[in-house]
Design an enzyme around this catalytic site. Structure first.
Site, short mmCIF file in Angstrom:
data_model
loop_
_atom_site.label_atom_id
_atom_site.label_comp_id
_atom_site.label_asym_id
_atom_site.label_seq_id
_atom_site.Cartn_x
_atom_site.Cartn_y
_atom_site.Cartn_z
N GLU A 39 73.85 44.11 44.22
CA GLU A 39 73.60 44.65 45.56
C GLU A 39 74.49 45.87 45.83
O GLU A 39 74.07 46.81 46.48
CB GLU A 39 73.88 43.57 46.63
CG GLU A 39 72.83 42.48 46.71
CD GLU A 39 71.49 42.94 47.27
OE1 GLU A 39 71.48 43.70 48.25
OE2 GLU A 39 70.45 42.56 46.70
N ASP A 65 62.15 39.63 48.38
CA ASP A 65 63.37 39.09 47.76
C ASP A 65 64.48 39.08 48.82
O ASP A 65 64.37 39.76 49.85
CB ASP A 65 63.81 39.95 46.57
CG ASP A 65 65.05 39.38 45.87
OD1 ASP A 65 65.13 38.15 45.67
OD2 ASP A 65 65.98 40.16 45.53
N SER A 66 65.54 38.34 48.52
CA SER A 66 66.69 38.35 49.42
C SER A 66 67.34 39.74 49.45
O SER A 66 68.02 40.08 50.40
CB SER A 66 67.73 37.33 48.94
OG SER A 66 68.09 37.61 47.59
N CYS A 77 61.69 36.22 43.92
CA CYS A 77 63.03 35.63 44.01
C CYS A 77 62.90 34.19 43.53
O CYS A 77 62.12 33.41 44.09
CB CYS A 77 63.48 35.67 45.47
SG CYS A 77 65.04 34.83 45.78
N HIS A 134 67.79 39.61 40.21
CA HIS A 134 68.83 40.64 40.18
C HIS A 134 69.32 40.92 38.74
O HIS A 134 69.81 42.01 38.46
CB HIS A 134 70.05 40.20 41.00
CG HIS A 134 69.87 40.34 42.49
ND1 HIS A 134 69.01 39.54 43.21
CD2 HIS A 134 70.44 41.19 43.39
CE1 HIS A 134 69.08 39.89 44.50
NE2 HIS A 134 69.93 40.88 44.62
N CYS A 176 67.12 34.97 37.65
CA CYS A 176 67.34 35.54 38.99
C CYS A 176 66.90 36.99 38.87
O CYS A 176 67.27 37.67 37.89
CB CYS A 176 68.82 35.45 39.37
SG CYS A 176 69.28 36.44 40.81
N1 DGL Z 1 67.11 37.45 43.43
C1 DGL Z 1 67.21 36.08 43.76
C2 DGL Z 1 66.65 35.18 42.67
O1 DGL Z 1 65.80 35.57 41.93
C3 DGL Z 1 68.47 35.47 44.27
C4 DGL Z 1 69.56 36.24 44.77
C5 DGL Z 1 70.34 35.56 45.87
O2 DGL Z 1 71.18 34.69 45.59
O3 DGL Z 1 70.06 35.94 46.99
O4 DGL Z 1 67.03 34.04 42.58
#
Ligand code: DGL
Length: 273
Positions: free
Chosen positions: A158, A16-17, A79, A192, A190
């Site tokens: 984050e 993931d990012s 992600c 997160h 997402c």
């Molecule tokens: N966790 C990521 C997702 O599922 C994106 C987060 C980001 O913008 O880096 O899209």
């Protein structure tokens, strides 16, 4: 031992990012406790959401190459944004590698809605991608799909802010249009966002069902490993390793806060794009 019997002990790569993929990591641990997991967070570049698709694609390719160099037997792109930008080209570049990707759970939401109105929270990258419009075309005929970008939420997770006045006001701003539209299912598009589920549920109320795709992604991972005879044996003692392109201490603290994992060891990853 032959090559295949050793392959079963290789780790699943989870990318993931940032810390969002830990929501998928958690579902993988629950379903597949014998599997070794290699987690990689590209926190030097988080958030991905508003970056150009071509940049997200090349960052994701670099991450996949890094995990393959570390012997991943399957890669979960945990992600939505990276999956939307890079999955087709990852599969073209590495046709023999098993990739499990993510997409907003529009299909289950559309099947279950009673009001005929579903909401999707996701990043601009996910919502603008062809993958998303094709999902809506295929699975949401006759359903109103209300999409919503949520500026600031990834950064809040984050930073470990899962509640409090600042998060509350970010959430209210992005949830109010969905509440006004009368959605009864809300897709967390997402990785997160599941960490914000308690706060989201409090704001939208008990009549709106939140959908976190992480358990379905874990089941898909299990299916693919099973099909390829790559499932680790139940008695295997798995290794759980964590890497970030950002600050290892920050990822260790996040894992403690988000997953209750005390004092994990995190290493720095150098990834060349
Ligand atoms: N966790 C990521 C997702 O599922 C994106 C987060 C980001 O913008 O880096 O899209």
């Amino acid at each position: 031992m032959n090559h295949q019997s050793l392959a079963i002990f290789r780790p699943i790569g989870v990318f993931d990012s940032g810390v969002g993929g830990l929501s998928v990591w958690r579902a993988l641990r629950e379903l597949l406790p014998a599997e070794s997991l290699l987690y990689l967070a590209d926190q030097a570049h988080v958030p991905y959401g508003a970056r150009p698709q071509s940049e997200i694609e090349s960052l994701t390719h670099a991450a996949a190459g890094w995990m393959l160099d570390r012997d991943a037997k399957l890669i979960v792109i945990a992600c939505n944004t990276a999956s939307a930008a890079a999955l087709p080209s990852l599969r073209l570049r590495w046709p023999d590698v098993i990739f499990v990707g993510m997409e907003p759970a529009v299909k289950p939401a559309s099947e279950r809605t009673r009001s005929g109105k579903v909401g999707v929270m996701a990043t601009p990258g996910t919502l603008q991608a062809d993958r998303f419009s094709s999902l809506v075309r295929r699975f949401a005929t006759g359903i109103e799909v209300h999409t919503q970008i949520c500026p600031g939420l990834v950064e809040a997770v984050e930073a470990g802010q899962l509640d409090g006045p600042q998060v509350e006001s970010l959430l209210r701003a992005c949830l109010q249009p969905l509440i006004d539209a009368g959605v009864d299912h809300l897709v967390l598009g997402c990785t997160h966002y599941p960490f914000l589920s308690p706060a989201i549920q409090r704001i939208v109320g008990p009549d709106v069902t939140l959908i976190d795709p992480a358990p379905a992604v874990a089941r898909q991972t299990e299916r693919r490993l099973h099909e390829c005879d790559l499932l680790a044996p139940p008695a295997a003692s798995p290794s759980l390793s964590f890497f970030t392109t950002g600050d290892p201490v920050a990822l260790a603290l996040a894992a403690e806060r988000l997953l209750g994992l005390p004092q994990i060891h995190v290493d720095q990853a150098e990834i060349a794009t």
